[in-house]
Design a protein around this motif. Structure first.
Motif: not given
Length: 210
Positions: A92-116
């Motif tokens: 479902i991501l095939a039509d979206v322009p991107f430079q990076f692709i990733g996985n995010l598990d469904a039972d975690i939390s991360i800080g607000p600047s994590y992906f940046g």
């Protein structure tokens, strides 16, 4: 930030969730708080039998970058089906322009600047193919760094892969007994890419490791 600069930092995510009604809301809220949102985030309900679907759909209706997909399979946890669910979401991501692709598990939390912060690591090192943080889990009333954390081993829980690297390794492999993160890193290194986990980038895991 200018439009060309935004495009250089564009990323997409996929999440496989199986019976995660207790945690998926925390995961989504931590993503909504990100200083840099993904172009698209596909959350795949991997045959969930609880309220996971309802919770994800509610968020998806309010936030256009979140997409919901349900796949069906036999009940019970399985390493193979998790990655197969991720692969279904990645389509479902095939039509979206991107430079990076990733996985995010469904039972975690991360800080607000994590992906940046992860993207900033890529920008500093053109040879970096896979990045992530260190996983922390609650033990004896406090959150501690997981004993298996290593700077040379990027946990699959919340990671990004440079698009060129992801395409070179053929994406996440479906393995009978898991280890898709190890397989991705090993294959990437064989092809000349590096992979690194950064201790200062914290991933809070809400369930004990089984």
């Amino acid at each position: 930030m200018s439009e060309p600069a935004k495009n250089r930092r564009a990323y997409v995510l996929a999440t496989a969730a199986y019976n995660e009604e207790e945690n998926i809301g925390k995961t989504i809220e931590s993503m909504l708080a990100q200083t840099e949102l993904p172009q698209r985030w596909v959350i795949v309900s991997d045959g969930s039998q609880d309220r996971t679907d309802e919770i994800v759909q509610r968020y998806a209706e309010k936030h256009p970058f979140i997409r919901f997909l349900r796949v069906t399979r036999p009940p019970g946890r399985s390493f193979r089906t998790k990655v197969m669910a991720l692969q279904a979401g990645i389509e479902i991501l095939a039509d979206v322009p991107f430079q990076f692709i990733g996985n995010l598990d469904a039972d975690i939390s991360i800080g607000p600047s994590y992906f940046g912060d992860l993207i900033a690591k890529f920008e500093k090192d053109p040879g970096l193919g896979i990045v992530g943080g260190f996983v922390f889990e609650g033990k004896e009333g406090e959150s501690r760094s997981r004993s298996s954390n290593r700077v040379y081993s990027v946990a699959h829980a919340a990671q990004l892969v440079r698009r060129e690297c992801y395409e070179a390794i053929g994406g996440y492999a479906v393995l009978e007994y898991g280890g898709e993160d190890w397989h991705a890193q090993t294959t990437a290194r064989m092809m000349g890419w590096s992979a690194e986990a950064f201790p200062e980038l914290r991933i809070s895991h809400h369930k004990p490791t089984g």
